[in-house]
Design a protein around this motif. Structure first.
Motif, PDB file in Angstrom:
ATOM      1  N   SER A  50       0.833  -1.195   0.000  1.00  0.00           N
ATOM      2  CA  SER A  50       0.000   0.000   0.000  1.00  0.00           C
ATOM      3  C   SER A  50       0.868   1.245   0.000  1.00  0.00           C
ATOM      4  CB  SER A  50      -0.915  -0.003   1.222  1.00  0.00           C
ATOM      5  OG  SER A  50      -1.797  -1.092   1.154  1.00  0.00           O
ATOM      6  N   TYR A  68      -6.524  -0.400   4.826  1.00  0.00           N
ATOM      7  CA  TYR A  68      -7.733  -0.975   4.260  1.00  0.00           C
ATOM      8  C   TYR A  68      -7.777  -2.470   4.529  1.00  0.00           C
ATOM      9  CZ  TYR A  68      -8.249   3.403   1.775  1.00  0.00           C
ATOM     10  OH  TYR A  68      -8.401   4.720   1.475  1.00  0.00           O
ATOM     11  N   ILE A  84     -14.843  -3.238   2.150  1.00  0.00           N
ATOM     12  CA  ILE A  84     -13.477  -2.817   2.441  1.00  0.00           C
ATOM     13  C   ILE A  84     -13.571  -1.580   3.315  1.00  0.00           C
ATOM     14  CG2 ILE A  84     -11.302  -1.968   1.511  1.00  0.00           C
ATOM     15  CD1 ILE A  84     -11.829  -3.554  -1.012  1.00  0.00           C
ATOM     16  N   GLY A  86     -11.645   1.427   5.801  1.00  0.00           N
ATOM     17  CA  GLY A  86     -10.400   2.165   5.991  1.00  0.00           C
ATOM     18  C   GLY A  86     -10.355   2.788   7.361  1.00  0.00           C
ATOM     19  N   ASP A 114     -11.251   7.077   4.368  1.00  0.00           N
ATOM     20  CA  ASP A 114     -10.814   6.747   3.011  1.00  0.00           C
ATOM     21  C   ASP A 114     -10.320   8.027   2.354  1.00  0.00           C
ATOM     22  OD1 ASP A 114     -10.355   5.586   0.601  1.00  0.00           O
ATOM     23  OD2 ASP A 114     -12.466   5.544   0.005  1.00  0.00           O
ATOM     24  N   ASP A 165     -10.779   2.527  -2.507  1.00  0.00           N
ATOM     25  CA  ASP A 165     -10.950   1.154  -2.040  1.00  0.00           C
ATOM     26  C   ASP A 165     -12.085   1.020  -1.042  1.00  0.00           C
ATOM     27  OD1 ASP A 165      -7.593   1.439  -2.260  1.00  0.00           O
ATOM     28  OD2 ASP A 165      -8.538  -0.227  -3.311  1.00  0.00           O
ATOM     29  N   ALA A 210      -8.964  -8.399  -2.127  1.00  0.00           N
ATOM     30  CA  ALA A 210      -8.753  -6.957  -2.270  1.00  0.00           C
ATOM     31  C   ALA A 210      -7.275  -6.685  -2.520  1.00  0.00           C
ATOM     32  CB  ALA A 210      -9.224  -6.233  -1.019  1.00  0.00           C
ATOM     33  N   THR A 212      -5.305  -4.070  -2.633  1.00  0.00           N
ATOM     34  CA  THR A 212      -5.340  -2.643  -2.306  1.00  0.00           C
ATOM     35  C   THR A 212      -4.087  -1.904  -2.737  1.00  0.00           C
ATOM     36  OG1 THR A 212      -4.587  -3.276  -0.085  1.00  0.00           O
ATOM     37  CG2 THR A 212      -6.945  -2.911  -0.389  1.00  0.00           C
ATOM     38  N   ASP A 213      -3.007  -2.628  -3.054  1.00  0.00           N
ATOM     39  CA  ASP A 213      -1.788  -1.940  -3.487  1.00  0.00           C
ATOM     40  C   ASP A 213      -1.976  -1.303  -4.854  1.00  0.00           C
ATOM     41  OD1 ASP A 213      -1.971  -4.479  -4.651  1.00  0.00           O
ATOM     42  OD2 ASP A 213       0.217  -4.625  -4.923  1.00  0.00           O
ATOM     43  N   HIS A 215      -5.337  -1.087  -6.118  1.00  0.00           N
ATOM     44  CA  HIS A 215      -6.716  -0.615  -6.083  1.00  0.00           C
ATOM     45  C   HIS A 215      -7.636  -1.383  -7.037  1.00  0.00           C
ATOM     46  CE1 HIS A 215      -4.903   2.546  -3.727  1.00  0.00           C
ATOM     47  NE2 HIS A 215      -4.101   2.833  -4.734  1.00  0.00           N
TER      48      HIS A 215
END
Length: 510
Positions: A50, A68, A84, A86, A114, A165, A210, A212-213, A215
């Motif tokens: 991330s 996240y 998801i 945050g 977020d 996310d 997910a 998330t790195d 998105h």
């Protein structure tokens, strides 16, 4: 057929299955509705990936790096909300990210957490490091076993989180079991649904991950011919690799989350204007004024109404209780499997199902059997122009149309029968091949894929095509044929009505 009874079908397959896929996309958009309700803040650790996204996305701005986590929320006995969440690092340091705290947090709180404002999300390509023995790729993101081509396996879909996310949220109902999982440091969720008809392959499992790195969120549809353990191994082997630019032909095709929500809203608004009876599509008698009789020639215009110099005529209709009318070399194994040891077509099983929801699982209330028949149609295509026609696409859709209250109604392949107010069941599923409206057999092949194309028709020449369908005996008196090649199986379409259906009812005698 707009909808297949396989409730967890995946949203894309090869061309011959496109219509079935569209049904599931529409169903998914109707049932997987996000709930923007009061929710907990998620706890977690900051992933190095991330942080790397800050470097990767040079134009991305941060009002504070959020953590996240994808997790599931059990909202009832069989309802699961996947989301998801945050959380601001400051809150994490204060110990406010545990599941026992922050339960009064609202969606607005999450929006504040977020804080990533994304102006760019990288294009990515997918690398998959593991497939079960015998599984092969059929197209992008689609994998199935060689001995069950296009019938099961795994299908992977990606959402590009262009809204952030923390905006991802999907509600699932009729969930048999679920659990939170981790895939190489990325959070995920596994879901399993009831499998009511074990003789069939059904997409009764899903996995979410997910990433998330970069998105993206992966949604993996898993069929009943893949074990949970194998599906998890496949998901664990998947990597998303950022790619500079858009020129790489191996880029992942994804659905922007904003587009998904807009499409879902459009479907919801459309459904609000329609009758509750989703199993039937209704037109007036006037709308079917172009209906043709067997033996009548009619023009096959293109989508803009331009004459192509091509006409069609149904010259013969036959009904049989076996497959003897067909060229055996062209009959696929699925059709052969629909016959008994005596060579006769076996009856179709009609299951009357009470659909599950967040409080209960789907269950079969009752079932019955109905005889199946082969309908075999001969169609002549004639070139009336002065130029050779090459690679002429043909297609036959066998609609079940009947008159009710002065209107013409088309039965849906997804719902064989409509319940009354006294019935406990909500959906009637035809488990036989008679559930399919599209032509399943044809004896002329051409084009690049050697499928439903006539290679050439010279001026003044006629090409004859034989088509076949399996139907239930109860449907014989309501059959109309559409030769429209623009799609729309199981529904009335503007192009099919303009071209005209062929009335087969008077010619059919079991």
């Amino acid at each position: 057929m707009r909808f297949e009874d396989l409730k967890y079908d995946f949203p894309k397959m090869p061309e011959e299955m496109r219509t079935m896929i569209e049904r599931e996309v529409e169903k998914q958009v109707k049932t997987e509705q996000p709930r923007f309700q009061r929710r907990r803040k998620a706890a977690g650790k900051v992933l190095a990936a991330s942080m790397a996204a800050v470097v990767l996305l040079g134009t991305t701005t941060f009002a504070g790096v959020s953590i996240y986590r994808m997790q599931r929320e059990q909202i009832s006995d069989h309802g699961v909300n996947i989301k998801i969440s945050g959380q601001e690092p400051e809150a994490q340091n204060r110990g406010q990210g545990t599941k026992d705290q922050g339960q009064g947090a609202s969606k607005a709180d999450d929006a504040s957490a977020d804080s990533v404002k994304l102006s760019e999300i990288p294009n990515v390509k997918m690398e998959i490091g593991y497939l079960p023995d015998g599984m092969v790729q059929t197209e992008e993101g689609k994998y199935c076993f060689e001995d069950a081509m296009y019938q099961g396996g795994i299908s992977v879909v990606f959402y590009r989180m262009d809204m952030g996310d923390g905006q991802f949220e999907m509600l699932h109902e009729n969930v048999l079991s679920s659990e939170d999982l981790s895939f190489n440091g990325f959070d995920g969720v596994y879901l399993e649904y009831p499998h009511l008809y074990e003789e069939e392959i059904a997409f009764n499992q899903r996995i979410y991950v997910a990433f998330t790195d970069v998105h993206y969120v992966m949604q993996m549809y898993v069929a009943s011919d893949v074990s949970k353990e194998e599906a998890i191994k496949v998901a664990e082997s998947i990597k998303l690799i950022p790619v500079d630019g858009a020129g790489d032909h191996n880029l992942v095709s994804s659905w922007d989350w904003s587009s998904y929500l807009a499409s879902k809203l459009e479907v919801e608004q459309y459904n609000e204007t329609q009758d509750d009876d989703m199993g039937l599509t209704v037109v007036s008698k006037e709308d079917m004024k172009n209906t043709h009789a067997v033996g009548e020639s009619f023009s096959l215009d293109d989508m803009e109404g331009q004459e192509r110099g091509l006409t069609a005529k149904v010259t013969g209709v036959q009904v049989s209780d076996d497959l003897s009318l067909l060229d055996e070399s062209l009959v696929d194994e699925e059709w052969k499997g629909e016959t008994g040891s005596d060579g006769k077509l076996r009856p179709a099983t009609i299951q009357y199902i009470k659909e599950g929801n967040k409080d209960s699982l789907s269950e079969v209330i009752k079932s019955r059997e109905v005889a199946q028949k082969l309908v075999y149609v001969t169609v002549d295509y004639t070139n009336t122009g002065d130029k050779e026609l090459k690679d002429v696409l043909f297609f036959g859709d066998l609609a079940r149309i009947y008159e009710e209250d002065g209107q013409m109604k088309m039965a849906s392949g997804w719902n064989y029968e409509e319940p009354s107010s006294e019935d406990q069941w909500t959906h009637a599923a035809n488990r036989g091949l008679s559930r399919l409206f599209e032509m399943q057999y044809y004896d002329v092949h051409g084009g690049e894929r050697n499928n439903n194309y006539i290679a050439s028709i010279q001026p003044g020449e006629t090409a004859t095509v034989h088509m076949g369908w399996i139907v239930t005996e109860e449907e014989l008196e309501n059959l109309y044929l559409s030769l429209d090649t623009y799609g729309g199986s199981g529904i009335f379409t503007e192009s099919a009505l303009a071209q005209g259906y062929v009335d087969l009812r008077l010619l059919i005698t079991p």
